[in-house]
Motif scaffolding. Structure first.
Motif, PDB file in Angstrom:
ATOM      1  N   GLY A  71     -19.260   5.607  29.321  1.00  0.00           N
ATOM      2  CA  GLY A  71     -17.832   5.730  29.594  1.00  0.00           C
ATOM      3  C   GLY A  71     -16.944   4.855  28.728  1.00  0.00           C
ATOM      4  O   GLY A  71     -15.740   5.081  28.657  1.00  0.00           O
ATOM      5  N   GLU A  72     -17.519   3.883  28.053  1.00  0.00           N
ATOM      6  CA  GLU A  72     -16.717   3.044  27.153  1.00  0.00           C
ATOM      7  C   GLU A  72     -16.568   3.668  25.778  1.00  0.00           C
ATOM      8  O   GLU A  72     -15.694   3.277  25.011  1.00  0.00           O
ATOM      9  N   LYS A  73     -17.426   4.654  25.460  1.00  0.00           N
ATOM     10  CA  LYS A  73     -17.389   5.279  24.135  1.00  0.00           C
ATOM     11  C   LYS A  73     -16.958   6.734  24.157  1.00  0.00           C
ATOM     12  O   LYS A  73     -16.643   7.302  23.118  1.00  0.00           O
ATOM     13  N   ASP A  74     -16.978   7.372  25.323  1.00  0.00           N
ATOM     14  CA  ASP A  74     -16.691   8.804  25.382  1.00  0.00           C
ATOM     15  C   ASP A  74     -16.054   9.150  26.722  1.00  0.00           C
ATOM     16  O   ASP A  74     -15.959   8.303  27.617  1.00  0.00           O
ATOM     17  N   SER A  75     -15.620  10.379  26.851  1.00  0.00           N
ATOM     18  CA  SER A  75     -15.059  10.884  28.100  1.00  0.00           C
ATOM     19  C   SER A  75     -15.211  12.400  28.128  1.00  0.00           C
ATOM     20  O   SER A  75     -15.630  13.014  27.152  1.00  0.00           O
ATOM     21  N   VAL A  76     -14.861  12.990  29.255  1.00  0.00           N
ATOM     22  CA  VAL A  76     -14.918  14.442  29.439  1.00  0.00           C
ATOM     23  C   VAL A  76     -13.517  14.896  29.830  1.00  0.00           C
ATOM     24  O   VAL A  76     -12.910  14.335  30.743  1.00  0.00           O
ATOM     25  N   LEU A  77     -13.018  15.899  29.130  1.00  0.00           N
ATOM     26  CA  LEU A  77     -11.721  16.483  29.460  1.00  0.00           C
ATOM     27  C   LEU A  77     -11.911  17.936  29.867  1.00  0.00           C
ATOM     28  O   LEU A  77     -12.607  18.689  29.177  1.00  0.00           O
ATOM     29  N   GLN A  78     -11.302  18.321  30.967  1.00  0.00           N
ATOM     30  CA  GLN A  78     -11.267  19.730  31.345  1.00  0.00           C
ATOM     31  C   GLN A  78      -9.974  20.284  30.777  1.00  0.00           C
ATOM     32  O   GLN A  78      -8.890  19.743  31.032  1.00  0.00           O
ATOM     33  N   VAL A  79     -10.083  21.362  29.973  1.00  0.00           N
ATOM     34  CA  VAL A  79      -8.935  21.853  29.223  1.00  0.00           C
ATOM     35  C   VAL A  79      -8.810  23.372  29.318  1.00  0.00           C
ATOM     36  O   VAL A  79      -9.686  24.044  29.861  1.00  0.00           O
ATOM     37  N   THR A  80      -7.732  23.881  28.740  1.00  0.00           N
ATOM     38  CA  THR A  80      -7.530  25.326  28.645  1.00  0.00           C
ATOM     39  C   THR A  80      -8.378  25.894  27.516  1.00  0.00           C
ATOM     40  O   THR A  80      -8.914  25.145  26.680  1.00  0.00           O
ATOM     41  N   LYS A  81      -8.454  27.193  27.453  1.00  0.00           N
ATOM     42  CA  LYS A  81      -9.195  27.857  26.376  1.00  0.00           C
ATOM     43  C   LYS A  81      -8.613  27.481  25.013  1.00  0.00           C
ATOM     44  O   LYS A  81      -9.355  27.199  24.065  1.00  0.00           O
ATOM     45  N   GLU A  82      -7.296  27.465  24.917  1.00  0.00           N
ATOM     46  CA  GLU A  82      -6.644  27.138  23.649  1.00  0.00           C
ATOM     47  C   GLU A  82      -6.950  25.702  23.217  1.00  0.00           C
ATOM     48  O   GLU A  82      -7.225  25.434  22.054  1.00  0.00           O
ATOM     49  N   ALA A  83      -6.891  24.774  24.163  1.00  0.00           N
ATOM     50  CA  ALA A  83      -7.204  23.373  23.851  1.00  0.00           C
ATOM     51  C   ALA A  83      -8.676  23.231  23.469  1.00  0.00           C
ATOM     52  O   ALA A  83      -9.025  22.437  22.590  1.00  0.00           O
ATOM     53  N   TYR A  84      -9.534  24.017  24.095  1.00  0.00           N
ATOM     54  CA  TYR A  84     -10.962  24.013  23.761  1.00  0.00           C
ATOM     55  C   TYR A  84     -11.165  24.471  22.310  1.00  0.00           C
ATOM     56  O   TYR A  84     -11.865  23.812  21.539  1.00  0.00           O
ATOM     57  N   ILE A  85     -10.549  25.571  21.959  1.00  0.00           N
ATOM     58  CA  ILE A  85     -10.697  26.123  20.603  1.00  0.00           C
ATOM     59  C   ILE A  85     -10.174  25.143  19.564  1.00  0.00           C
ATOM     60  O   ILE A  85     -10.796  24.934  18.521  1.00  0.00           O
ATOM     61  N   ASN A  86      -9.026  24.509  19.838  1.00  0.00           N
ATOM     62  CA  ASN A  86      -8.373  23.618  18.871  1.00  0.00           C
ATOM     63  C   ASN A  86      -8.732  22.142  19.033  1.00  0.00           C
ATOM     64  O   ASN A  86      -8.193  21.299  18.314  1.00  0.00           O
ATOM     65  N   CYS A  87      -9.618  21.815  19.987  1.00  0.00           N
ATOM     66  CA  CYS A  87      -9.972  20.419  20.282  1.00  0.00           C
ATOM     67  C   CYS A  87      -8.720  19.573  20.529  1.00  0.00           C
ATOM     68  O   CYS A  87      -8.592  18.454  20.042  1.00  0.00           O
TER      69      CYS A  87
END
Length: 187
Positions: A71-87
């Protein structure tokens, strides 16, 4: 002859319904993303991507995805399809950074997750899953075991509902009638 009270008459039915509810809850699973604690990372190759892993599974409403990561180096984001495609990491629907993330899948449809590090996401640290609508089948419908999950590439096609004379429609109706018959028998 003694008369049965309403409680005595309905007790077997309520017990049976409680058992069915418990059985449904037993189906809900906690699924470790990637199948191992170290899976939330940049994949070493396209064949090592989490989407390849997800294609081999079926996710259902009520299941939970579990991530284990630093958790100090990474995280998880739940996003929309568009945000997923475009990171796009700027406006996630949800953000998790505790290193032991659990997300309950409370609806059917697509879910998109990316790393909170844009560069990790661009390099493939992301996940797209499809949650099946509900756990039909089982004892009352007589359905076959689940088939492999569909490829995300096929998800863009429009689904065609079953015809009213199809086998799945008929078996679901027989299952409901069987359940009602059993309930009446128990009264």
């Amino acid at each position: 002859m003694a008369q049965r009270t309403l409680v005595e008459s309905c007790c077997p039915l309520f017990s049976f319904l409680l058992l069915l509810s418990a059985a449904h809850l037993a189906y809900c699973k906690e699924i470790l993303v990637g199948g191992k604690p170290s899976a939330w990372k940049i994949p070493s190759s396209p064949s090592d991507s989490l989407n390849k892993w997800a294609e081999s599974l079926r996710f259902h409403v009520g299941d939970s995805l579990v991530w284990r990561y630093d958790g100090e180096k990474d995280s998880v984001l739940q996003v929309t399809k568009e945000a997923y495609i475009n990171c796009n990491t700027t406006n996630p629907a949800a953000s998790y950074s505790n290193g032991d993330t659990k997300v309950k899948l409370e609806r059917s449809g697509s879910f998109f997750f990316i790393s909170g590090s844009k560069s990790n996401c661009v390099q493939g640290e992301k996940l797209h899953i499809v949650v099946m609508s509900s756990r039909g089948g089982g004892f009352f419908t007589g359905s076959a075991p689940p088939s492999p999950a569909p490829s995300p590439a096929l998800l863009e096609a429009q689904a065609v509902p079953p015809a009213t004379g199809s086998a799945s429609y008929l078996t679901s109706r027989v299952g409901v009638l069987g359940f009602v018959g059993l309930a009446i028998l128990l009264l």
